[in-house]
Design an enzyme around this catalytic site. Structure first.
Site, PDB file in Angstrom:
ATOM      1  N   GLY A 200      -6.310  -6.992 -10.822  1.00  0.00           N
ATOM      2  CA  GLY A 200      -5.540  -8.192 -10.541  1.00  0.00           C
ATOM      3  C   GLY A 200      -5.964  -8.824  -9.234  1.00  0.00           C
ATOM      4  CB  THR A 240      -1.369  -3.679 -10.382  1.00  0.00           C
ATOM      5  OG1 THR A 240      -2.105  -2.475 -10.530  1.00  0.00           O
ATOM      6  CG2 THR A 240      -2.333  -4.836 -10.181  1.00  0.00           C
ATOM      7  CG  HIS A 243      -1.737  -4.281  -4.054  1.00  0.00           C
ATOM      8  ND1 HIS A 243      -1.952  -3.451  -2.984  1.00  0.00           N
ATOM      9  CD2 HIS A 243      -2.820  -5.097  -4.110  1.00  0.00           C
ATOM     10  CE1 HIS A 243      -3.109  -3.734  -2.416  1.00  0.00           C
ATOM     11  NE2 HIS A 243      -3.659  -4.736  -3.087  1.00  0.00           N
ATOM     12  CD  GLU A 244      -3.374  -7.876  -6.680  1.00  0.00           C
ATOM     13  OE1 GLU A 244      -3.593  -8.746  -5.813  1.00  0.00           O
ATOM     14  OE2 GLU A 244      -4.089  -6.868  -6.809  1.00  0.00           O
ATOM     15  CG  HIS A 247      -2.771  -9.238  -1.591  1.00  0.00           C
ATOM     16  ND1 HIS A 247      -3.017  -8.826  -0.317  1.00  0.00           N
ATOM     17  CD2 HIS A 247      -3.406  -8.342  -2.398  1.00  0.00           C
ATOM     18  CE1 HIS A 247      -3.772  -7.728  -0.335  1.00  0.00           C
ATOM     19  NE2 HIS A 247      -4.009  -7.414  -1.586  1.00  0.00           N
ATOM     20  CG  HIS A 253      -6.188  -4.761   1.256  1.00  0.00           C
ATOM     21  ND1 HIS A 253      -7.245  -5.567   0.887  1.00  0.00           N
ATOM     22  CD2 HIS A 253      -5.456  -4.571   0.133  1.00  0.00           C
ATOM     23  CE1 HIS A 253      -7.154  -5.847  -0.399  1.00  0.00           C
ATOM     24  NE2 HIS A 253      -6.080  -5.255  -0.880  1.00  0.00           N
ATOM     25  CG  ASP A 267      -2.061  -4.518   8.517  1.00  0.00           C
ATOM     26  OD1 ASP A 267      -1.959  -4.482   9.763  1.00  0.00           O
ATOM     27  OD2 ASP A 267      -1.403  -3.780   7.771  1.00  0.00           O
ATOM     28  CB  THR A 272       0.681  -0.782   8.621  1.00  0.00           C
ATOM     29  OG1 THR A 272      -0.026  -1.850   9.259  1.00  0.00           O
ATOM     30  CG2 THR A 272       1.740  -1.352   7.706  1.00  0.00           C
ATOM     31  CB  ALA A 279     -14.887   2.052  -2.266  1.00  0.00           C
TER      32      ALA A 279
END
Length: 738
Positions: A200, A240, A243-244, A247, A253, A267, A272, A279
């Site tokens: 997504g 998901t 999360h989106e 945003h 992130h 961020d 945080t 990755a």
């Protein structure tokens, strides 16, 4: 926790068996850079947004609402567009509602896995992520009134093959006012630039005056909701959409700023803990629940472990993805108060019906057909796509069809015997009302025999440029990046057709099919037919899979004998064969360079002939180009006809010439015969219709000259053909009248 990206962030691969696959991180970075090049104001808007938030939080203090069941501070109207092609992506209303329910629990701090949040001592310092978690006081509700004030259940269903290539263009097929509704799109697969495996993405609130038609989130169906087709995910819940949505409400992130410095505000959020993540094939997502002390940044004060619990990170496992921090909530409130304030205004809540709107709606009639163009005598099947409420009865009307009406939900075998264009109507009735839709000129029925006779034809864009008037058509899955006529290069004339490069999906054309379709031609009883063309293409080096597909660029040739209802593949030029300047050419020819073939050596010919051409009275041809993000693609010299034996060899042997050509008033055909022959010379138009006979009889050996006078045949300006038959040996030559 399979959750990925927003339009201005980055994407990470999420595919099975990661250890066996190469992982590419942030494939969208280049796409966003390309977007910013086209719209430089996006970078400035983002910087302004971040600075405004810093000023906002100096005076705004979020107070955690301990009364978790209290009234929400912000109510957001939602519309879900289910973009489907009759597959599993056409998820149920119940699955959609399960996502809305879970989304509300996520933002109200009510999910059952909140018990997994840590509080402990780390390096001698007590910390509590439990105390940092908060109730965002945001509630999402499916709209009850559409933009026209009509009753709705907040769910729209649109049938489109583009569901397998979800991108911003697909969004524009169905979108409600993004200043009044939070738009969500559900698709089968997502195509976002040269990246793969995306679950997504969302659009940030800054830029585009906060009202772009692409504003919202797009998510694949098995990451939407917690029942039905939804995957179990890699956490206790599928997060998901949460999360989106984060945003969409302005959150980055936690690892947004990469590097060794581990800055506290990577961020733009201070509560945080800083983290670094890149990755790899061994660890595309971080599965660290067994290590409660996992910590990627050690230079902050106080030194804290990474917040695996945060919805906006990429941790997986039963400990992951179950909280927003208080400062993240402050940032979301900043967005709602400054960038999305019309959404939750009392006026808009009334206009969208989420604050006391209707409780039951009438259905909305909608349908599709198995084909919209076919030959006389063929049948068409129809499918009911109606939505918005339960339906008990269907009433179809098919003027010109047989049967002319039906009470079935999905009627099949409706036969159309006569050429023409016909409308279709559907009326549906349910316990809450009735709805009717009529589509004018919806079905096109063509004659069973071609209007064009057999002969020699081409798609002429080099001289008269009248290919469209002659019945040739370009068709596109996404009509944005399209073929254009160019005089910069050609195979053998002064113009060709160009499909411009779009290697970073600026025009959202990557992974789409683009076709040239011919009119119908009569090949009855002909066994020596042919169809051919030339093309030039510079292939780029891109991922092996994209947008849910399993191959790269392809070029295919098809034939149809039922007016395009069905197509039979006749030739395939695969990714390994398609480049006309060698394989892996991106190194030799950067995609930043516009490829222009310098000469005929940079072109290839594709030809089907003989038994590949059906001996039928109604034959159509299709050239299909699957574009995957390479450089420019050129198409030229498209032609079809009947092979005439030695053809050019005979013309060369007798020294056949037409001088002048083009001509204004008259021209002369000249050639040399070594002995006496039976000769027939005809003048024909480009459709194969005979204009006149120039000679038919015996000619003795020697030089022959035949004059062609424009006025004698009342010729208009244009392209014609000289057909010559010498004792059964045939060939054809083009001739142009000015």
């Amino acid at each position: 926790m399979k959750k990925f990206l927003l339009a201005a962030s980055c994407a990470i691969l999420s595919l099975p068996a990661f250890s066996q696959q190469k992982v590419n991180s942030c494939g969208t970075d280049q796409h966003f850079e390309d977007q910013a090049k086209a719209s430089p104001e996006l970078l400035a808007a983002r910087a302004k947004f971040d600075q405004e938030f810093k000023e906002f939080k100096k005076t705004y203090r979020y107070e955690n609402n301990l009364k978790k069941n209290g009234a929400p501070k912000y109510i957001i109207p939602v519309v879900v567009h289910v973009m489907h092609n009759y597959g599993s992506e056409n998820i149920s209303d119940a699955q959609i509602q399960s996502e809305i329910n879970f989304l509300n629990k996520s933002f109200r701090n009510l999910n059952s896995d909140t018990v997994n949040r840590r509080q402990d001592t780390f390096n001698g310092v007590f910390y509590s992520f439990k105390q940092l978690a908060g109730d965002a006081e945001i509630e999402f509700r499916l709209a009850k009134l559409d933009p026209n004030g009509n009753c709705t259940n907040g769910i729209v269903r649109v049938q489109t093959p583009l569901t397998a290539k979800g991108n911003d263009d697909l969004k524009r097929l169905s979108v409600w006012d993004t200043k009044k509704y939070f738009n969500m799109w559900v698709v089968r697969a997502i195509n976002r630039g040269n990246t793969v495996g995306i679950a997504g993405y969302a659009q940030f609130p800054m830029g585009f005056n906060n009202g772009a038609s692409t504003d919202g989130i797009i998510v694949i169906h098995n990451e939407f909701g917690n029942i039905g087709t939804s995957s179990a995910g890699q956490t206790p819940n599928v997060t998901t959409v949460t999360h989106e949505t984060g945003h969409w409400l302005g959150l980055y992130h936690p690892f947004q700023t990469q590097g060794e410095n581990c800055g506290l505000d990577g961020d733009e959020i201070l509560d945080t803990p800083p983290t670094v993540f890149e990755a790899t094939s061994n660890e595309p997502l971080r599965n660290r629940c067994s290590d409660k002390r996992f910590n990627t940044c050690t230079n902050e004060i106080p030194d804290l472990p990474d917040m695996q619990e945060n919805y906006m990170d990429y941790f997986i496992g039963n400990c992951a993805s179950n909280m927003f921090t208080k400062e993240q909530i402050t940032r979301m409130h900043f967005v709602l108060q400054n960038y999305r304030k019309t959404l939750w205004s009392e006026e808009n809540l009334i206009a969208t019906g989420v604050n006391g709107g209707p409780t039951a709606c009438a259905p909305i009639a909608s349908f599709s057909a198995s084909t919209r163009t076919t030959c006389a005598g063929n049948t068409v099947s129809f499918t009911d796509n109606s939505y918005n409420s339960s339906i008990s009865t269907w009433s179809w009307s098919f003027p010109g069809g047989s049967p002319a009406s039906s009470l079935s939900k999905n009627p099949g075998q409706v036969k159309y015997d006569n050429p023409g264009t016909y409308e279709v109507s559907l009326e549906v009735t349910g316990p809450n009302g009735t709805s009717k839709t009529t589509q004018k000129e919806y079905i096109t029925i063509l004659p069973t025999s071609a209007d064009n006779g057999n002969g020699y034809y081409n798609a002429d864009w080099w001289y008269q440029n009248n290919w469209y008037e002659k019945g040739w058509r370009f068709e596109y899955e996404i009509p944005k990046n399209v073929f254009v006529r160019t005089t910069a290069t050609s195979f053998n004339q002064n113009a060709s057709m160009l499909y411009p490069k779009d290697q970073f999906n600026v025009n959202s054309g990557v992974g789409t099919l683009n076709s040239l379709i011919s009119p119908s031609y009569d090949f009855s009883g002909i066994t020596t037919g042919y169809f051919s063309f030339n093309y030039a293409f510079a292939q780029a080096t891109l991922p092996a899979t994209i947008g849910g597909g399993n191959t790269r660029e392809e070029l295919r040739v098809y034939t149809s004998t039922d007016c395009g209802k069905t197509w039979i593949s006749r030739a395939t030029i695969s990714s390994a064969q398609i480049s006309t300047i060698g394989s892996g050419t991106s190194a030799a020819l950067p995609t930043t360079v516009n490829f222009v073939p310098a000469d005929q050596s940079k072109w290839k010919e594709v030809k089907i002939e003989g038994n590949q051409i059906p001996s039928q009275p109604n034959v159509r041809f299709k050239i299909e180009f699957k574009y995957m993000g390479g450089n420019n693609f050129y198409l030229d010299n498209v032609r079809l006809g009947i092979k005439t034996g030695v053809n050019e060899q005979i013309a060369n042997q007798i020294g056949f010439k037409i001088q002048p050509n083009p001509f204004s008033n008259f021209t002369t055909l000249s050639y040399e015969l070594s002995e006496a022959h039976q000769v027939e010379i005809k003048l024909m138009d480009i459709t194969g219709k005979e204009i006149g006979n120039l000679f038919n009889g015996i000619q003795t050996a020697g030089t022959q000259e035949i004059e062609l006078n424009k006025s004698a045949f009342n010729l208009n300006s244009g392209l014609y053909l000289i057909h010559m038959n010498i004792d059964g040996q045939k060939f054809a030559k083009k001739i142009v009248v000015e």
